[in-house]
Enzyme design. Structure first.
Site, PDB file in Angstrom:
ATOM      1  N   CYS A 105      33.216  35.102   1.468  1.00 36.82           N
ATOM      2  CA  CYS A 105      33.452  36.480   1.025  1.00 36.82           C
ATOM      3  C   CYS A 105      34.644  36.491   0.075  1.00 36.82           C
ATOM      4  O   CYS A 105      35.649  35.816   0.335  1.00 36.82           O
ATOM      5  CB  CYS A 105      33.725  37.358   2.250  1.00 36.82           C
ATOM      6  SG  CYS A 105      34.025  39.094   1.871  1.00 36.82           S
ATOM      7  N   HIS A 147      25.042  41.316   3.906  1.00 40.42           N
ATOM      8  CA  HIS A 147      26.484  41.076   3.842  1.00 40.42           C
ATOM      9  C   HIS A 147      27.192  42.243   3.146  1.00 40.42           C
ATOM     10  O   HIS A 147      28.183  42.773   3.664  1.00 40.42           O
ATOM     11  CB  HIS A 147      26.750  39.756   3.098  1.00 40.42           C
ATOM     12  CG  HIS A 147      28.188  39.414   2.929  1.00 40.42           C
ATOM     13  ND1 HIS A 147      28.803  38.413   3.635  1.00 40.42           N
ATOM     14  CD2 HIS A 147      29.147  39.939   2.119  1.00 40.42           C
ATOM     15  CE1 HIS A 147      30.079  38.338   3.266  1.00 40.42           C
ATOM     16  NE2 HIS A 147      30.304  39.252   2.338  1.00 40.42           N
ATOM     17  N   GLU A 148      26.679  42.637   1.986  1.00 44.81           N
ATOM     18  CA  GLU A 148      27.318  43.725   1.232  1.00 44.81           C
ATOM     19  C   GLU A 148      27.149  45.067   1.943  1.00 44.81           C
ATOM     20  O   GLU A 148      28.067  45.890   1.954  1.00 44.81           O
ATOM     21  CB  GLU A 148      26.765  43.789  -0.201  1.00 44.81           C
ATOM     22  CG  GLU A 148      26.992  42.526  -1.021  1.00 44.81           C
ATOM     23  CD  GLU A 148      28.422  42.014  -1.037  1.00 44.81           C
ATOM     24  OE1 GLU A 148      29.374  42.823  -0.946  1.00 44.81           O
ATOM     25  OE2 GLU A 148      28.604  40.786  -1.122  1.00 44.81           O
ATOM     26  N   HIS A 151      29.792  45.628   4.472  1.00 39.90           N
ATOM     27  CA  HIS A 151      31.061  46.097   3.892  1.00 39.90           C
ATOM     28  C   HIS A 151      31.112  47.628   3.836  1.00 39.90           C
ATOM     29  O   HIS A 151      32.168  48.233   4.036  1.00 39.90           O
ATOM     30  CB  HIS A 151      31.269  45.544   2.485  1.00 39.90           C
ATOM     31  CG  HIS A 151      31.860  44.180   2.441  1.00 39.90           C
ATOM     32  ND1 HIS A 151      33.111  43.871   2.932  1.00 39.90           N
ATOM     33  CD2 HIS A 151      31.366  43.018   1.947  1.00 39.90           C
ATOM     34  CE1 HIS A 151      33.376  42.595   2.744  1.00 39.90           C
ATOM     35  NE2 HIS A 151      32.320  42.044   2.143  1.00 39.90           N
TER      36      HIS A 151
END
Length: 184
Positions: A105, A147-148, A151
């Protein structure tokens, strides 16, 4: 000659592990015209490419917008990079099948972790022009989106490790974890 906009692209500061912006939930963008979305996407793209990343979420550059950009290295050819944007995304698993793979990351530089993700997902979002878009993806493409998306909900990959000990400096992971797994 009429020029509507002149964009000066900026490289934005990336929030690092420990900054509170990374653990806060983002807000839906209700009106794309209320923010300069094209400038934000250009700046985020330049920042992501400069940092050699494959995805970047708004909170990572200190923004509270529910959006992220990403590229899919599986389909890139040579120097051609296609950057996609998902605004106000919703994702859903297609099956319960998961796989563990190494992730890094831009907000946790130099570190890697073995993370469990769904193999295939579907998503719904707005594109840069405010049009609804839909997709079904798998593999690395699905992993990057998950993953994004995390966030946007204040979740870092370190909270999704497949094993507590499967986290460390990327250089050490390359030497010991990956090498040992390849020999098995």
């Amino acid at each position: 000659m009429i020029i509507d906009y002149i964009y000066f692209v900026s490289i934005l500061k990336i929030a690092k592990l420990g900054h509170p912006v990374l653990v806060k939930k983002t807000n839906n963008i209700k009106d794309l015209a209320s923010i300069n979305i094209k400038k934000i996407v250009l700046d985020m793209s330049e920042t992501m490419l400069d940092a050699n990343g494959i995805g970047l979420a708004a909170p990572q550059v200190h923004l509270t917008h529910k959006m992220f950009i990403y590229r899919n290295p599986d389909i890139e050819e040579g120097d051609k990079v296609k950057i996609s944007v998902l605004i106000n995304p919703i994702i859903e698993k297609i099956t319960d099948d998961t796989e563990d793979d190494w992730e890094a990351c831009l907000s946790i530089p130099g570190m890697s972790g073995l993370v469990r993700r769904f193999k295939s997902i579907k998503y719904e979002a707005l594109d840069l022009n405010g049009n609804k878009i839909f997709g079904e993806v798998e593999g690395l493409h699905a992993r990057v989106i998950q993953h994004e998306f995390d966030h946007l909900n204040g979740i870092l990959y370190t909270s999704r490790l497949a094993h507590k000990s499967a986290f460390g400096f990327t250089e050490e992971i390359e030497k010991f974890w990956k090498k040992n797994n390849e020999e098995k």
